[in-house]
Structures are given as structure tokens and as C-alpha cells.
Design an enzyme around this catalytic site. Structure first.
Site, PDB file in Angstrom:
ATOM      1  N   TYR A 158       3.067   9.838  -0.625  1.00 36.37           N
ATOM      2  CA  TYR A 158       4.191   9.281   0.305  1.00 36.37           C
ATOM      3  C   TYR A 158       5.648   9.539  -0.518  1.00 36.37           C
ATOM      4  O   TYR A 158       6.618   9.246   0.134  1.00 36.37           O
ATOM      5  CB  TYR A 158       3.875   7.640   0.378  1.00 36.37           C
ATOM      6  CG  TYR A 158       2.751   7.275   1.168  1.00 36.37           C
ATOM      7  CD1 TYR A 158       1.743   8.212   1.674  1.00 36.37           C
ATOM      8  CD2 TYR A 158       2.259   5.859   1.055  1.00 36.37           C
ATOM      9  CE1 TYR A 158       0.699   7.829   2.352  1.00 36.37           C
ATOM     10  CE2 TYR A 158       1.186   5.550   1.877  1.00 36.37           C
ATOM     11  CZ  TYR A 158       0.315   6.514   2.183  1.00 36.37           C
ATOM     12  OH  TYR A 158      -0.918   6.125   3.100  1.00 36.37           O
ATOM     13  N   LYS A 192      -2.932   5.781  -4.300  1.00 35.37           N
ATOM     14  CA  LYS A 192      -3.992   6.739  -3.916  1.00 35.37           C
ATOM     15  C   LYS A 192      -3.656   8.197  -4.789  1.00 35.37           C
ATOM     16  O   LYS A 192      -2.611   8.505  -4.961  1.00 35.37           O
ATOM     17  CB  LYS A 192      -4.179   7.087  -2.492  1.00 35.37           C
ATOM     18  CG  LYS A 192      -3.886   5.823  -1.595  1.00 35.37           C
ATOM     19  CD  LYS A 192      -4.017   6.032  -0.208  1.00 35.37           C
ATOM     20  CE  LYS A 192      -3.570   4.624   0.610  1.00 35.37           C
ATOM     21  NZ  LYS A 192      -2.512   4.633   0.949  1.00 35.37           N
ATOM     22  N   ASP A 252       0.814  -1.211   0.097  1.00 36.13           N
ATOM     23  CA  ASP A 252       0.051   0.204  -0.147  1.00 36.13           C
ATOM     24  C   ASP A 252       0.938   1.445   0.091  1.00 36.13           C
ATOM     25  O   ASP A 252       1.718   1.682   0.936  1.00 36.13           O
ATOM     26  CB  ASP A 252      -1.078  -0.125   1.391  1.00 36.13           C
ATOM     27  CG  ASP A 252      -1.810   1.224   1.446  1.00 36.13           C
ATOM     28  OD1 ASP A 252      -3.060   1.038   0.952  1.00 36.13           O
ATOM     29  OD2 ASP A 252      -1.374   2.292   1.856  1.00 36.13           O
ATOM     30  N   HIS A 304      -7.727   9.516  -2.172  1.00 37.08           N
ATOM     31  CA  HIS A 304      -6.964   9.574  -0.561  1.00 37.08           C
ATOM     32  C   HIS A 304      -7.926  10.270   0.554  1.00 37.08           C
ATOM     33  O   HIS A 304      -8.012   9.536   1.623  1.00 37.08           O
ATOM     34  CB  HIS A 304      -5.459  10.291  -0.776  1.00 37.08           C
ATOM     35  CG  HIS A 304      -4.698   9.959   0.125  1.00 37.08           C
ATOM     36  ND1 HIS A 304      -3.206   9.707  -0.115  1.00 37.08           N
ATOM     37  CD2 HIS A 304      -4.817   9.297   1.440  1.00 37.08           C
ATOM     38  CE1 HIS A 304      -2.713   9.362   1.133  1.00 37.08           C
ATOM     39  NE2 HIS A 304      -3.596   8.911   1.942  1.00 37.08           N
TER      40      HIS A 304
HETATM   41  P1  NAD Z   1       1.000   1.555  11.753  1.00 40.04           P
HETATM   42  O1  NAD Z   1      -0.353   1.322  12.835  1.00 40.04           O
HETATM   43  O2  NAD Z   1       0.891   0.481  11.001  1.00 40.04           O
HETATM   44  O3  NAD Z   1       2.119   1.638  12.834  1.00 40.04           O
HETATM   45  C1  NAD Z   1       3.459   1.583  12.476  1.00 40.04           C
HETATM   46  C2  NAD Z   1       4.536   1.931  13.337  1.00 40.04           C
HETATM   47  O4  NAD Z   1       4.331   0.634  14.165  1.00 40.04           O
HETATM   48  C3  NAD Z   1       5.748   1.579  12.904  1.00 40.04           C
HETATM   49  O5  NAD Z   1       6.357   2.931  12.390  1.00 40.04           O
HETATM   50  C4  NAD Z   1       6.471   1.006  14.147  1.00 40.04           C
HETATM   51  O6  NAD Z   1       7.179   2.040  14.813  1.00 40.04           O
HETATM   52  C5  NAD Z   1       5.608   0.288  14.596  1.00 40.04           C
HETATM   53  N1  NAD Z   1       5.438  -1.056  14.532  1.00 40.04           N
HETATM   54  C6  NAD Z   1       5.458  -1.755  13.325  1.00 40.04           C
HETATM   55  N2  NAD Z   1       5.278  -2.961  13.523  1.00 40.04           N
HETATM   56  C7  NAD Z   1       5.792  -3.380  14.562  1.00 40.04           C
HETATM   57  C8  NAD Z   1       6.087  -4.484  15.630  1.00 40.04           C
HETATM   58  N3  NAD Z   1       5.766  -5.680  15.250  1.00 40.04           N
HETATM   59  N4  NAD Z   1       6.517  -4.263  16.818  1.00 40.04           N
HETATM   60  C9  NAD Z   1       6.408  -3.022  17.469  1.00 40.04           C
HETATM   61  N5  NAD Z   1       6.249  -2.012  16.724  1.00 40.04           N
HETATM   62  C10 NAD Z   1       5.821  -2.044  15.438  1.00 40.04           C
HETATM   63  O7  NAD Z   1       0.789   2.999  11.159  1.00 40.04           O
HETATM   64  P2  NAD Z   1       0.717   3.777   9.876  1.00 40.04           P
HETATM   65  O8  NAD Z   1       1.883   3.539   8.989  1.00 40.04           O
HETATM   66  O9  NAD Z   1       0.071   5.093  10.161  1.00 40.04           O
HETATM   67  O10 NAD Z   1      -0.308   2.968   9.109  1.00 40.04           O
HETATM   68  C11 NAD Z   1      -0.017   1.781   8.286  1.00 40.04           C
HETATM   69  C12 NAD Z   1      -0.247   2.319   6.811  1.00 40.04           C
HETATM   70  O11 NAD Z   1      -1.401   2.702   6.467  1.00 40.04           O
HETATM   71  C13 NAD Z   1       0.568   3.187   6.025  1.00 40.04           C
HETATM   72  O12 NAD Z   1       2.201   2.845   6.071  1.00 40.04           O
HETATM   73  C14 NAD Z   1       0.135   3.653   4.980  1.00 40.04           C
HETATM   74  O13 NAD Z   1       0.401   2.712   3.846  1.00 40.04           O
HETATM   75  C15 NAD Z   1      -1.584   3.585   5.472  1.00 40.04           C
HETATM   76  N6  NAD Z   1      -1.999   4.929   5.839  1.00 40.04           N
HETATM   77  C16 NAD Z   1      -2.995   5.322   5.039  1.00 40.04           C
HETATM   78  C17 NAD Z   1      -3.757   6.610   5.403  1.00 40.04           C
HETATM   79  C18 NAD Z   1      -4.884   7.209   4.487  1.00 40.04           C
HETATM   80  O14 NAD Z   1      -5.174   8.203   4.834  1.00 40.04           O
HETATM   81  N7  NAD Z   1      -5.317   6.326   3.633  1.00 40.04           N
HETATM   82  C19 NAD Z   1      -3.197   7.163   6.617  1.00 40.04           C
HETATM   83  C20 NAD Z   1      -2.372   6.542   7.293  1.00 40.04           C
HETATM   84  C21 NAD Z   1      -1.504   5.590   6.940  1.00 40.04           C
END
Ligand code: NAD
Length: 270
Positions: A49, A74, A44, A107
Site C-alpha cells: 500500500y 502484510k 490494516d 498477502h
Molecule cells: P471497501 O469495501 O472497504 O470499500 C471502500 C470504499 O467504499 C471507499 O473507497 C468508499 O468509496 C466507500 N465507502 C466507505 N465507507 C462508506 C460509507 N460509509 N458510505 C458510502 N461509501 C463508503 O474496500 P477496500 O478498500 O477494497 O477494502 C477494505 C480494506 O481491506 C482495504 O483498505 C485494505 O486494508 C484491505 N484489503 C486487503 C486485501 C488483501 O488482499 N488482503 C485486498 C483488498 C483490500
């Protein structure tokens, strides 16, 4: 890996790698390669990004064929507002080095989303995308698309985790058979402050992150946790060999408190 069948008949892998904030270079390339090695078949990204080039490079150089990987990107808000969705998609295809996107999302619900949707419907017919959907759409935005569009969105990608389950948006999507993808499923790393996850994790010999992702899967939600760390990428995929009990599912459900870690789709300024 487990799939979910969408309203257009396509199957999307229920776990994907999110790459928000991954650098547009070796960091994103490694993350995608490690994810594919760990069994992920879903990535994704988004034009905002600024790492589509690296994601495209990673897919080109991967041992897994492009057709076996579900690729989501997106259309950013400026492009939606400017009425340049088709051009933005064509630019994304170049950056991603592919001739089709598996899932293209609007998005955020900014002015012009209905016109953007019509352009995306044309992209679907033209074969540039296999599925189209939205992100951060609440009921009022979804109603416009459902009533005035010709194609039902396949997916609504929204913030979703134990502190925020968005039952109104999800209820509407369930009624219209629109799939839900959870963004920030790991609460952007903030799950470490919640002792319940560690307690449940010990019962299953799993980690708190694995428990939260498993809770998403058992709620029929697609999850796209982000990591660029190889160990965590593997850990987040190792969730298909255990099942949370009903009691543990309910205990996690009860954590809901309407808490966002990202912007509110009804009150944002970008
Ligand atoms: P997330 O909830 O996936 O958290 C990511 C963070 O959690 C990492 O940076 C790391 O610090 C921690 N982490 C990951 N795996 C771990 C583990 N096994 N143990 C401990 N810590 C861990 O947060 P995110 O990046 O905000 O969301 C995931 C994805 O969703 C994004 O990368 C993006 O692709 C998507 N996203 C989309 C939108 C949208 O508006 N559509 C907004 C935000 C994110």
C-alpha cells in the site's frame, strides 16, 4: 468496540480501518487519527500500500497509546518469492516506527509461502510480531500451512461481503479455529446498486454501509472498511447500537452470488 478472541488467546477488535489507496502522507495520517477518535483500535495496512510510513507517523502522534491499537501489515508477494520475509518485516517495522506488529500476514499464496511461514514463526518467537496469519488463502494453501507449519494461522484475511461469502474457505477456517477478516466488506463502494441495503437501513435508521458492516459482525467476521473521509469513518464505526433481525440477516445472506470485486486467489498473475 467489540473484540474477537483468536486461537492464540489474543483479542482483536472486530472493526478496523483499512487504508489501501490512502496517500502516504496527510491523507493516511488524518484517516488513522479520525478513526482512533471515533473509537477504532485496529488499523490494516500492507507494504504494497506504500503508506506504512504515514500509518507509523499517525500512531506515533496519536493520543491513543501504541499498545492499545491493533496493527496489521502484510508481506508482499515479491518478498515471499525471494525468501526475504524476515528482512521485509524488519523494513516494515522501521517504516511503521514500532518494534512489533500485532498481526503479520502473507498477502497472497505465491510460491514460497511455506518458507515465509517458517520465517514468520521465528519472528513470533523473537517477539517482533504478536500473531501471524495469511491472506487470500484457499483450502489447498491452508492445508499446507496447517499440516507442515508449527503454528496455526490466527487469521485468514479474504474478500468477503454479501455477494461473496466464500463458504468453502470459511468452513475450513471454522474447523481449525482460524479467524476471518473481511477485505472489501463494503464491496469497494458498489453496495449502492443493491436496493435491499437501503430498505433494511431505513428500518433501523441506519445507512446501507452500517447494515453491511453489522451483518459482518453478526456473522463473527472482522471487518476493515476503508475510508479517508471523516464522516464515513465515524459512520462505519457507529454500528454497535443496533442488531439486525434474523429475517434481515437471511435476506442479506441470500444475495450471495459468488461475485468478486478483487482478484481470484486461484487465478491471479502478480
Ligand atoms: P471497501 O469495501 O472497504 O470499500 C471502500 C470504499 O467504499 C471507499 O473507497 C468508499 O468509496 C466507500 N465507502 C466507505 N465507507 C462508506 C460509507 N460509509 N458510505 C458510502 N461509501 C463508503 O474496500 P477496500 O478498500 O477494497 O477494502 C477494505 C480494506 O481491506 C482495504 O483498505 C485494505 O486494508 C484491505 N484489503 C486487503 C486485501 C488483501 O488482499 N488482503 C485486498 C483488498 C483490500
Amino acid at each position: 468496540m467489540q473484540n474477537i478472541k483468536l486461537n492464540n488467546g489474543l483479542e482483536i477488535p472486530q472493526l478496523g480501518l483499512g487504508v489501501w489507496k490512502a496517500d502516504n502522507g496527510q491523507e493516511a495520517i488524518n484517516a488513522v487519527h479520525w478513526a482512533l477518535e471515533a473509537g477504532y483500535r485496529h488499523v490494516d495496512t500492507a507494504s504494497i500500500y506504500k503508506n506504512e510510513e504515514a500509518v507509523g507517523r499517525a500512531l506515533k502522534t496519536a493520543s491513543v497509546p501504541r499498545k492499545d491499537v491493533w496493527l496489521t501489515t502484510k508481506i508482499w508477494n515479491d518478498d515471499v518469492r525471494a525468501g526475504r520475509t524476515t528482512t521485509a518485516l524488519d523494513e516494515a517495522l522501521v517504516r511503521l516506527k514500532t518494534d512489533y506488529i500485532d498481526l503479520l500476514l502473507i498477502h497472497w499464496p505465491v510460491d514460497g509461502y511455506l518458507a515465509a511461514w517458517r520465517e514468520m514463526e521465528r519472528a513470533l518467537t523473537a517477539g517482533k510480531v504478536r500473531a501471524i496469519g495469511v491472506s487470500n488463502f484457499m483450502e489447498e494453501h491452508l492445508t499446507d500451512i496447517v499440516e507442515q507449519g508449527e503454528t496455526m494461522p490466527a487469521i485468514n484475511q479474504i474478500e468477503y461481503h454479501p455477494y461473496l461469502v466464500q463458504s468453502d474457505a470459511i468452513g475450513y477456517c471454522d474447523t481449525h479455529d482460524i479467524g476471518i477478516t473481511a477485505w472489501s466488506p463494503l464491496m469497494q463502494g458498489n453496495f449502492k446498486d443493491e436496493p435491499l441495503f437501503a430498505g433494511i437501513a431505513r428500518t433501523y435508521g441506519k445507512s446501507p454501509a452500517q447494515v453491511i458492516l453489522r451483518w459482518c459482525l453478526q456473522n463473527d467476521i472482522i471487518a476493515i472498511p476503508k475510508s479517508t473521509n471523516q464522516g464515513r469513518i465515524q459512520e462505519n464505526a457507529d454500528i454497535f447500537d443496533f442488531e439486525l433481525s434474523e429475517e434481515h440477516m437471511i435476506a442479506i445472506d441470500e444475495l450471495e452470488r459468488g461475485q468478486r470485486f478483487g482478484p481470484d486467489p486461484l487465478d491471479f498473475d502478480f
